[in-house]
Design a protein around this motif. Structure first.
Motif, short mmCIF file in Angstrom:
data_model
loop_
_atom_site.label_atom_id
_atom_site.label_comp_id
_atom_site.label_asym_id
_atom_site.label_seq_id
_atom_site.Cartn_x
_atom_site.Cartn_y
_atom_site.Cartn_z
N LEU A 199 -4.89 -1.50 -1.54
CA LEU A 199 -4.58 0.10 -2.17
C LEU A 199 -4.70 -0.38 -3.65
CD1 LEU A 199 -4.67 3.00 -0.17
CD2 LEU A 199 -5.91 1.54 -0.59
N ASP A 202 0.53 2.57 7.87
CA ASP A 202 0.21 1.46 7.65
C ASP A 202 2.19 -0.12 8.18
OD1 ASP A 202 0.70 -1.48 5.98
OD2 ASP A 202 -1.18 0.06 4.86
N GLY A 211 0.72 10.97 2.22
CA GLY A 211 1.64 9.44 2.12
C GLY A 211 2.38 8.89 2.45
N LEU A 245 0.03 8.38 6.14
CA LEU A 245 -0.62 6.83 6.11
C LEU A 245 0.32 5.79 5.93
CD1 LEU A 245 -3.24 7.70 3.64
CD2 LEU A 245 -3.70 7.07 6.04
N SER A 246 1.70 5.76 4.49
CA SER A 246 2.29 4.94 4.51
C SER A 246 3.37 4.24 5.82
CB SER A 246 3.43 5.28 3.64
OG SER A 246 4.29 6.17 4.35
N THR A 295 -2.60 -4.38 7.13
CA THR A 295 -3.98 -3.88 6.82
C THR A 295 -5.50 -4.71 6.11
OG1 THR A 295 -2.96 -2.73 4.90
CG2 THR A 295 -3.03 -1.57 7.24
N TYR A 344 -0.78 5.00 -1.67
CA TYR A 344 -0.62 6.12 -0.88
C TYR A 344 -0.33 7.87 -1.23
CZ TYR A 344 -2.28 3.13 3.53
OH TYR A 344 -2.62 2.07 4.28
N ASN A 351 0.57 -1.49 0.24
CA ASN A 351 -0.01 -0.09 0.35
C ASN A 351 0.76 1.26 -0.08
OD1 ASN A 351 -2.37 -1.20 -0.03
ND2 ASN A 351 -2.52 -1.37 2.80
N ILE A 352 1.88 0.81 0.23
CA ILE A 352 2.84 2.51 0.00
C ILE A 352 2.56 3.40 -0.78
CG2 ILE A 352 5.34 3.43 1.15
CD1 ILE A 352 4.26 1.79 2.55
N PHE A 381 -2.88 10.47 -2.72
CA PHE A 381 -3.34 11.79 -1.63
C PHE A 381 -2.42 12.33 -1.19
CE2 PHE A 381 -5.16 7.34 -0.35
CZ PHE A 381 -6.24 7.37 -1.37
#
Length: 523
Positions: free
Chosen positions: A407, A395, A388, A391-392, A403, A380, A376-377, A383
């Motif tokens: 995404l 995560d 990013g 959120l990263s 998670t 993210y 997901n990195i 955004f």
């Protein structure tokens, strides 16, 4: 006129591409079965000629493949001894905690082109045949078109109209029991196979970055052997993914570069000029003062992760390495993952289970676990930079990659070119910043003047008067003049960015004559 008929060779295994994945696959195959006949095709004039990367090597896969590699006269491999992760404003830098994924204790800074030459020497010592200067031009199918049985190399000696010249030579035809496509990012044969067998039917669109790199000989007093710097921020805006790097390598040199995600929105974004602007930052400029630039190149890289992996097996073969998309973008590393994918492919072939390559070999391996942890990195950062990073971090450090969501990459990169905002870039000063034409000379590019243009138009009739999206090319290949498109194919660095990013999706990159293109010495 001198002509030759096509030579037909039968081998057990044919590997297209002498990069980390292809060479590791070949070596592993020989370890499993010394009697097997293996042939590697490499379109570069020599092994390593088209190889370009940062590069920091996680030795995990190398330790598995060649446990005693340190006793086999390896090329310079500089132990990483200091990490810095910096956020750049236009004039200042701010030190950030180094993410765990970018911590390089135990890793080595290498020149990937030379590393591949060393792997090739080991492969040849095992009896593996490597044919350089031969580009895979066409896939050979069986009569039913349902299985790949071979590869035809390019025909050389055609004039600009495609007519045979006195030096004409027909390409080779190679038949094999198994074919491994290890062409690297956006391989042309790989794209044909993916399309023919609809291998990307159930995966996300692939997303890419473009890395532009330079080598510099710097003042010995400024050299800090083994130091690694990664940056975010300047010169990119907060909605464009990318960042810079500077590695202190051997011979009192630094490798520096800049990577821009090819899902950027502004059609005026020029990754080459972003690199030049990056070098004007005081933190970088002070290292480059009184230094000499000695190398230049560019290459696209896959960033989609496991969401964008196509089906990896097809009748007659497997896709491995960056051709499939095994780069770990959060670690900014892909050599060890490419090597491991090739080794696992060799194991699947040795066990006669190539159709189970992903399920039985990839998925239980540390390779898949590593990519799944960071899946997901990259998404993210769509955004924005700050969201990013936050959120990263959540995560990676709180959920530890577990998670309950994944995404996705909803559309290909060329569909993101929808803004037209002017950008300011520094005028080349010939000392720190340069133009593209000066830079190309450092890539040792060669294309015969009379070979056909390898950059094709899918729709030649398309009106290009409104297409301004060619700034991304790091070699100045494309020019629009009087509403006409001119293609300077002799400048091509083989980075594949045009095939990925052209906003009309009209440029199709095909292999030029084998041996053509850049020669990335020590890159």
């Amino acid at each position: 006129m001198t002509t030759t008929t096509p030579e037909i060779f039968q081998v057990d295994v044919l590997i297209v591409g002498a990069g980390p994945a292809g060479l590791s696959c070949a070596i592993k195959l020989k370890q499993l079965n010394p009697e097997i006949r293996i042939c590697i095709l490499e379109k570069g004039s020599n092994v390593g000629a088209h190889i370009l990367s940062g590069a920091v090597l996680d030795p995990k896969a190398l330790n598995e493949l060649i446990p005693d590699w340190e006793q086999k006269n390896p090329p310079p491999m500089v132990p990483a001894n200091q990490d810095q992760f910096l956020y750049f404003s236009s004039r200042h830098s701010y030190s950030l905690p180094v993410p765990k994924s970018l911590q390089n204790k135990g890793n080595h800074i290498i020149r990937l082109s030379i590393f591949c030459q060393w792997l090739a020497s080991i492969a040849e010592s095992l009896g593996i045949e490597i044919y350089t200067g031969f580009a895979g031009a066409n896939i050979i199918f069986d009569e039913s078109q349902q299985k790949v049985i071979g590869i035809q190399t390019d025909s050389k000696g055609l004039d600009k109209d495609g007519n045979k010249t006195a030096r004409y030579q027909e390409g080779m035809i190679l038949h094999a029991n198994q074919i491994f496509l290890a062409e690297g990012c956006r391989g042309s044969l790989t794209q044909k196979v993916i399309k023919h067998f609809e291998l990307n039917k159930h995966c996300d669109a692939q997303t890419y970055g473009l890395g532009v790199k330079e080598l510099w000989q710097i003042d010995p007093k400024k050299h800090q052997l083994g130091k690694i710097i990664h940056t975010m921020g300047f010169p990119l805006d907060s909605n464009t993914y990318g960042g810079g790097f500077l590695y202190h390598i051997d011979q009192q040199q630094v490798a520096l570069g800049f990577v821009v995600g090819l899902d950027f929105k502004n059609i005026n974004c020029d990754p080459f000029k972003e690199l030049q602007k990056f070098k004007t930052h005081p933190e970088i400029k002070c290292i480059l003062e009184n230094a000499k630039r000695i190398g230049y190149g560019a290459k696209s890289l896959v960033e989609g992760g496991i969401q964008s992996l196509p089906k990896l097996d097809f009748p007659g073969g497997l896709i491995i390495g960056d051709a499939a998309g095994f780069l770990n973008v959060s670690k900014l590393k892909g050599v060890h993952t490419s090597m491991k994918s090739g080794m696992l492919a060799a194991q699947a072939y040795g066990d006669n289970k190539t159709q189970e390559y992903f399920k039985t070999y990839i998925k239980p391996s540390w390779l898949f676990k590593e990519l799944h942890l960071t899946r997901n990195i990259r998404p993210y950062f769509r955004f924005g930079l700050i969201p990013g990073l936050i959120l990263s971090a959540i995560d990676y450090y709180i959920f530890r990659g577990k998670t309950p969501w994944t995404l996705h990459h909803p559309k290909p990169d060329y569909l993101y070119s929808n803004e037209n905002t002017s950008l300011s870039y520094p005028k080349p000063d010939g000392s720190i910043t340069f133009d593209k034409s000066d830079s190309l000379a450092l890539s040792n590019i060669h294309h015969d003047d009379n070979q056909p243009c390898h950059l094709k138009l899918r729709r030649p009739e398309l009106n290009v008067r409104d297409n301004k999206s060619y700034a991304y090319c790091p070699a100045g290949v494309y020019e629009i003049h009087d509403k006409k498109l001119y293609i300077h194919a002799q400048n091509c660095l083989h980075c594949k960015a045009c095939d990925i990013k052209d906003s009309d999706h009209n440029i199709q990159w095909t292999c030029p004559e084998g041996g053509s293109g850049p020669n990335f010495i020590g890159m």
